[in-house]
Design a protein around this motif. Structure first.
Motif: not given
Length: 432
Positions: A320-335, A337-349
């Motif tokens: 379950a955690s592998a599936a959930g964390l994998g989903l978070l990885f796919l949504l990392r840019d959106w998360l 941006m929404v949780l913090f701010d647009t410029h935090f998308v630079a933290a995707r790496y």
């Protein structure tokens, strides 16, 4: 939940399906409590920002850290031990009363120690709040009530009374945020709002006592303290101190080093990723502490049932955690941006190695709960110290070579190594 005596006597006959069903049902129930805590925190943060004035959010964080200093030893030490020793016992026996009384003694000792430190060094602890002794006195009352409330919760969890735990957790979140909101909206200022927040939470000590008493979990104590029980419970304080030294202190030192080495804007990127991690780690920790660990403690005398339970839940959490964390990885840019701010998308790496490390961390923690349930204090402290030393060494090697990404890489390698080691040590619990 059936009476504890029935639970412990029939646990060995539970099928894997029954174990999964029980764990998932209890996890959903605990999710309500975690959701209430999260909602309360979000509301409180928003109100402090709107009505608390300049620096109110900083004061709130400082105040919550102050509460953690006073409550860490009882919450991470005494209560953990109380759950372990009370879980397999009927509440009518002499041994149950001995452990219950020992927990009360150690909680009182932790409170007196905190008061003594406060009286000896008020300026370092309270200087940022600019308050008088009336405020300090009410603060001490609030901390005492908070400790009492947490103790009743531990007693209820030991008996498997998850619904009562959920109700009390929701009440803590609602009353704490509600009391602070009332103080802020009425213009009483941030300092009084913080005190209201603490006292509102402390009010739950009364219904906590009532629930534990109604369930027959608070037998009358006969005034005699079992010093053997006090010494054995005291071992869990050593575990709590090790977490403070080898977890919180290491994190503080790491952040200070990063601030000195990198520009603040760049450190913010790493901080955003760790904040994202902290959110789902809080959910996982709450589930494990309220559902998984009490069940481990209750099954300590039943080796076959214990191995079956650990193996089943470990597999469920791994998938379950592998599936959930994998989903978070796919949504990392959106998360980001929404949780913090647009410029935090630079933290995707930075997200990928952080998620890998968190997956290994979750499974490692589940195995280390066995050391806590077995009261293996020396081994638990040794693992904590070794983990901190390994992390520090990895950071010293990886940051100069890879820059900021060296931090989540060190995190991933650290818990990867720990998972392999713990998996080998506890192999009889997860092997079929």
């Amino acid at each position: 939940m059936p009476p504890l005596s029935n639970v412990t006597s029939t646990a060995s006959s539970e099928t894997r399906g029954a174990v999964l069903k029980r764990f998932v049902q209890n996890s959903f129930g605990t999710g309500v409590a975690v959701g209430a805590r999260t909602a309360g925190a979000l509301v409180l943060n928003k109100l402090m920002a709107l009505y608390g004035g300049p620096g109110a959010l900083t004061l709130l964080a400082h105040f919550q850290n102050l509460l953690a200093l006073f409550t860490a030893l009882p919450s991470d030490g005494v209560q953990v031990g109380v759950i372990k020793y009370l879980a397999p016992l009927p509440p009518t026996g002499r041994r149950y009363r001995a452990w219950l009384g020992a927990g009360i003694v150690l909680n009182a000792g932790a409170l007196l120690l905190g008061i003594g430190v406060l009286l000896l060094a008020p300026a370092p602890l309270l200087g940022a709040f600019h308050v008088g002794w009336e405020w300090v006195a009410l603060f001490v009352v609030g901390v005492a009530l908070l400790m009492v409330q947490a103790y009743w919760v531990a007693v209820l969890l030991a008996a498997g009374k998850l619904r009562a735990y959920i109700g009390l957790t929701v009440a803590v979140a609602v009353l704490g945020a509600g009391a602070a909101a009332g103080a802020l909206v009425s213009g009483q200022g941030a300092q009084r709002a913080l005190l209201a927040y603490l006292l509102g939470q402390g009010l739950v000590a009364a219904p906590g006592f009532w629930l534990a008493h109604q369930q027959g979990l608070l037998p009358r104590l006969r005034g005699r303290v079992s010093w053997v029980a006090v010494r054995q419970l005291g071992q869990f304080l050593v575990m709590a101190v090790s977490v403070l030294l080898f977890s919180y202190a290491v994190s503080f030192a790491l952040r200070s080093a990063l601030i000195q080495r990198f520009p603040l804007a760049k450190v913010d990127l790493w901080q955003a990723v760790t904040k994202l991690s902290d959110n789902y780690t809080m959910v996982f920790s709450a589930l494990m502490s309220s559902v998984y660990y009490p069940r481990l403690a209750a099954l300590m005398g039943q080796p076959l049932a214990l191995r079956s339970y650990v193996r089943t839940v470990l597999l469920l959490v791994a998938v379950a955690s592998a599936a959930g964390l994998g989903l978070l990885f796919l949504l990392r840019d959106w998360l980001l941006m929404v949780l913090f701010d647009t410029h935090f998308v630079a933290a995707r790496y930075l997200v990928g190695p952080q998620l890998v490390g968190d997956w290994a961390k979750f499974l490692t923690w589940m195995l280390l709960f066995l050391l806590m349930a077995q009261a293996r204090v020396g081994r638990y402290v040794a693992v904590q110290a070794g983990s901190a030393a390994l992390y520090a060494g990895l950071l010293a090697v990886l940051i100069p070579r890879y820059g900021l990404v060296g931090v989540p890489l060190a995190h991933a390698v650290r818990f990867g190594v720990l998972l392999v080691g713990c998996g080998a040590y506890f192999r009889r619990y997860w092997r079929a």
